[in-house]
Design a protein around this motif. Structure first.
Motif, PDB file in Angstrom:
ATOM      1  N   THR A 277      21.008  37.820  19.719  1.00 44.01           N
ATOM      2  CA  THR A 277      20.496  37.483  19.526  1.00 44.01           C
ATOM      3  C   THR A 277      20.281  36.599  18.088  1.00 44.01           C
ATOM      4  OG1 THR A 277      18.930  39.585  19.956  1.00 44.01           O
ATOM      5  CG2 THR A 277      17.751  36.961  18.720  1.00 44.01           C
TER       6      THR A 277
ATOM      7  N   PRO B 257      19.040  36.141  24.834  1.00 47.01           N
ATOM      8  CA  PRO B 257      17.920  37.747  25.506  1.00 47.01           C
ATOM      9  C   PRO B 257      16.638  37.254  26.000  1.00 47.01           C
ATOM     10  CG  PRO B 257      18.435  36.781  23.291  1.00 47.01           C
ATOM     11  CD  PRO B 257      18.243  36.111  23.997  1.00 47.01           C
TER      12      PRO B 257
ATOM     13  N   ARG C 104      20.357  45.818  28.190  1.00 50.39           N
ATOM     14  CA  ARG C 104      19.770  45.178  28.043  1.00 50.39           C
ATOM     15  C   ARG C 104      19.700  43.691  28.775  1.00 50.39           C
ATOM     16  NH1 ARG C 104      23.806  41.856  25.155  1.00 50.39           N
ATOM     17  NH2 ARG C 104      26.005  42.102  26.235  1.00 50.39           N
TER      18      ARG C 104
ATOM     19  N   ILE D 243      19.393  39.183  29.948  1.00 49.15           N
ATOM     20  CA  ILE D 243      19.893  38.565  29.805  1.00 49.15           C
ATOM     21  C   ILE D 243      19.357  37.685  30.160  1.00 49.15           C
ATOM     22  CG2 ILE D 243      21.499  38.550  27.576  1.00 49.15           C
ATOM     23  CD1 ILE D 243      23.599  37.690  29.246  1.00 49.15           C
TER      24      ILE D 243
END
Length: 361
Positions: free
Chosen positions: A64, A86, A105, A107
């Motif tokens: 980030t 992100p 996560r 992106i």
């Protein structure tokens, strides 16, 4: 896995799995990566390997910070590439920790992007090296100490040799006998440690990518020009010689890094020259004399060190790198050691190329 993602992960992003198409993406050794498309958008979703990255929160935080800094640079017209950003959840979280079911996560996905697995031309090498140089230059204004080392001593050759020795001593899988000659070869190259100890203290600490493979630079499929640098997981404090060396390691051979055609695993001079040109030109405003001197050491140490890591993982039972066949990591190790030998055989020519681009920068 696809059903699990649709039912358990996508709801965190307020995405209805009935309308989403999920497909595997890339061929990375560490994380599991998927492309998710739905009527309103698309993104890249990853399950991070928390055995490799135990502090996954730090990894996401590093990415980030780097993305934010490069986005600011790009907005000011000072960074020529696109930036992977992100994608936060519906609750504005940077990641989803589902315990035993994984740490996830997302992106951004860049449309019109294309990747290359093996460098085919000097032009490809020059563009990619320039892009990685632009990436390092773009981050030169960000304090390296803001970035957490998610894998301490990641590019630390003496430590990697110590890990190999431990694997040899344990021989937990009974594999030592079949690869003893490669073990002996690795330990015969410890002279590089003295070079490293002499030079490394003189080098400035920078934010490095630490995985500068050609497939971590995306091309624009419409023009085949450089588009973006991806895979920021191993971005940490370090020295530029390792990023340069990893480009040499992954660009120069016409064979993939797991090819068993060892007689074809050669360091191509035209590709090496293109890497020198692209990388040093992009970094010319900040590259120090000591850093320039370190590049040849980086070119040698990276294939040797990665070969040591592959060999260590083979002896340990393939715990780190994904394997797809028996002896896969041993084949990778032999490949990297062969490339290292090819570099040594052309040392005078390659050092002259570095000196030439030092003069021209």
């Amino acid at each position: 896995m696809i059903n699990f993602i649709g039912q358990q992960v996508l709801p965190h992003f307020a995405i209805d799995d009935a309308n989403a198409k999920i497909s595997p993406l890339g061929n990375g050794h560490i994380n599991d990566t998927f492309l998710v498309r739905w009527p309103q958008g698309e993104m890249v979703l990853q399950r991070l390997n928390t055995q490799v990255f135990p502090d996954a929160d730090a990894l996401v935080g590093n990415a980030t910070k780097i993305s934010d800094h490069l986005l600011a640079q790009a907005s000011a017209g000072q960074y020529p590439l696109q930036v992977v950003e992100p994608v936060v959840t519906a609750n504005h979280d940077a990641a989803i920790d589902l315990g035993e079911q994984g740490y996830w996560r997302a992106i951004s996905y860049l449309r019109h992007s294309a990747s290359v697995e093996v460098v085919e031309t000097a032009e490809q090498a020059q563009q990619a090296a320039r892009a990685f140089g632009d990436f390092a230059f773009g981050l030169s204004g960000l304090d390296a100490n803001q970035i957490i080392d998610v894998i301490p001593k990641f590019h630390y050759f003496p430590g990697r040799l110590q890990q190999l020795q431990a694997a040899v001593d344990a021989d937990s899988e009974g594999r030592l006998a079949e690869c003893q000659h490669w073990v002996d070869f690795a330990f015969s190259q410890t002279g590089l440690i003295s070079e490293l100890e002499s030079l490394e203290p003189k080098l400035p600490l920078r934010i490095c990518h630490n995985d500068t493979k050609i497939n971590n630079m995306l091309f624009d499929d419409r023009t085949m020009s450089a588009m973006a640098i991806i895979d920021l997981d191993t971005c940490m404090k370090g020295h530029l010689m390792y990023d340069f060396g990893d480009m040499v390691r992954t660009f120069c051979s016409p064979e993939a890094e797991d090819s068993t055609a060892l007689d074809k695993v050669l360091a191509r001079p035209d590709i090496f020259a293109a890497i020198c040109e692209g990388y040093t030109q992009a970094l010319a405003p900040v590259l120090t004399a000591d850093e320039r001197q370190s590049l040849w050491l980086g070119a040698r140490i990276m294939p040797l060190m990665i070969g040591v890591r592959f060999l260590t993982d083979h002896l340990n039972g393939d715990k780190y790198f994904h394997v797809h066949r028996e002896n896969h990591n041993l084949e990778r190790a032999a490949n990297q050691f062969s490339l290292y030998q090819s570099l040594l055989a052309q040392e005078a020519q390659f050092k002259a190329m570095l000196c030439e681009h030092e003069t021209n920068s």
